[in-house]
Write an enzyme that holds these catalytic residues in place. Sequence first.
Site, PDB file in Angstrom:
ATOM      1  CB  CYS A 106      -0.901   0.039   1.235  1.00  0.00           C
ATOM      2  SG  CYS A 106      -2.079  -1.316   1.349  1.00  0.00           S
ATOM      3  CG  ASP A 148     -12.024 -35.661   6.792  1.00  0.00           C
ATOM      4  OD1 ASP A 148     -11.437 -36.700   6.462  1.00  0.00           O
ATOM      5  OD2 ASP A 148     -11.429 -34.603   7.079  1.00  0.00           O
ATOM      6  CE  LYS A 182      -7.367 -29.524  10.905  1.00  0.00           C
ATOM      7  NZ  LYS A 182      -7.782 -29.915   9.543  1.00  0.00           N
ATOM      8  CD  GLU A 194     -17.178  21.829   0.084  1.00  0.00           C
ATOM      9  OE1 GLU A 194     -17.318  23.027  -0.101  1.00  0.00           O
ATOM     10  OE2 GLU A 194     -17.966  20.969  -0.351  1.00  0.00           O
ATOM     11  CG  ASP A 226     -10.051 -30.805   7.149  1.00  0.00           C
ATOM     12  OD1 ASP A 226      -8.851 -30.484   7.211  1.00  0.00           O
ATOM     13  OD2 ASP A 226     -10.448 -31.932   6.828  1.00  0.00           O
ATOM     14  CB  SER A 282      -5.484 -27.544   6.095  1.00  0.00           C
ATOM     15  OG  SER A 282      -4.870 -28.705   5.584  1.00  0.00           O
ATOM     16  CB  SER A 283      -2.285 -30.943   8.902  1.00  0.00           C
ATOM     17  OG  SER A 283      -2.642 -31.688   7.756  1.00  0.00           O
TER      18      SER A 283
END
Length: 489
Positions: free
Chosen positions: A112, A448, A422, A123, A253, A388-389
Amino acid sequence: MAAVATANGLPVLSSQAYLEGKTVWETRTLVADLCRQFYTLGWVSGTGGSITIKVHDDSIPKSDQLIVMSPSGVQKERMIPEDMYVLSSGGDMLSTPCAKPYPHKSPKCSDCASLFMKITHMEMIKGIQGHGYFDELVVPIIENTAYERELTESLSDAISAYPKATAVLVRNHGIYVWGDSWISAKTQAECYHYLFDAAIKLHQLGIDWKIPSHGLIKNESYQSGSKRKFNVYANSGLAVQASVPSRKFIVLDIEGTTTPISFVTEILFPYARDNVRKHLTSTYDSLETKDDIKLLRAQVLDDLEKGIAGSTPIPPDDTGKEEVIESLVVNVEAMIKADRKITALKQLQGHIWRTGYENNELQGVVFDDVPEALERWHASGIKIYIYSSGSREAQRLIFGNTAHGDLRKYLCGFFDTTVGNKREARSYFEISQSVGVDKTSQILFITDVYQEAVAAKAAGLEVILSIRPGNASLPENHEFKTITSFAEI
């Protein structure tokens, strides 16, 4: 004592005195404070975007006042004054934050920087500069680019085309708001947030046009060359009531949830295994690979102490490149075979896979119901994260290059094992702290893996188990809701 020159009767910085002075420190503190508040309000993502403030000091000419800028890649809610960059009014770097201990990455100045502009002749009316109660507010919308610094031309064109505008929206990225002081910019940001939020809620209710009997909101978007225009009319006394779900965040996941297990086990893992020697050999002297090797050394030492099967001592660097690489390959192959969920392996795999994606040898795979669900959730205002792993880079690669296009535009952030295991409840508590929820129950976690579901539930998250082809069997009589498609959510 530092010598001070003068210009137009006012002092100008010629030493470290101004740089290390009270006003600069107060501005550093203010930026850190605003980053935390804006994150909590949901105005900025975990590490994305930047806040820039010019140091206000009446004793320094405006043309010489310094600029404080937040870093890139640092969690907004964890920033401290020492994390800030300080630039000259011309954009030269005067002060950079110190590097934090390993495994923290080196700080990086946001892209940036090149987009900072000095806006004059503004104004101030009803919170939005240059606008009164009955005026039309026009905010240009420009298309996003790969890097923020590449927005310079289109941002300049938008400001030239709409000189009264005090903000520009960047599609799938955010909004740039400016003013003649940080207070006016902050005030306007709050006003824009209110107006856009109201427009979105009315759109969700099916109200897209100005209603003469109420004079509520007009929300119009049309193509005009490469620009779009967003017109908003609002009654400041209007209280828009819409049904807002308590679920504000979804954490997903990957393996077995958004992506078939077979893609990971039959495509990604073999690719990493088959290319680890080639990758280490070709990048051995790079800083990135040196960092990977350092992490692997530490992991292998720990594995040897614990008697982990397949662990082989890694010789010191002065033994020779070939000997070091050979031992690394043996350890990595053993880790992959055992499907180890460890940061050292996942980080290296991510770097190997990146080369595969860049060479068009790999393409991310998701279930067909995933893109539509991500778009639908994103449009409803739900923030979506990945946990996630696999390393964060590996996660971004999967979603950034799929047959459905780049799906990262729907995602707010990525978490990996650096936040925790996890299967431990603490990890999900850390995630809830990072995303800034009021209650952990506002986060839905979809996985899962039964053990992950148990851990997330223990941290107070809402949990749904994903049943996909190839997933492992779940325990009988478990207490969790299950789905076979994201269309069910």
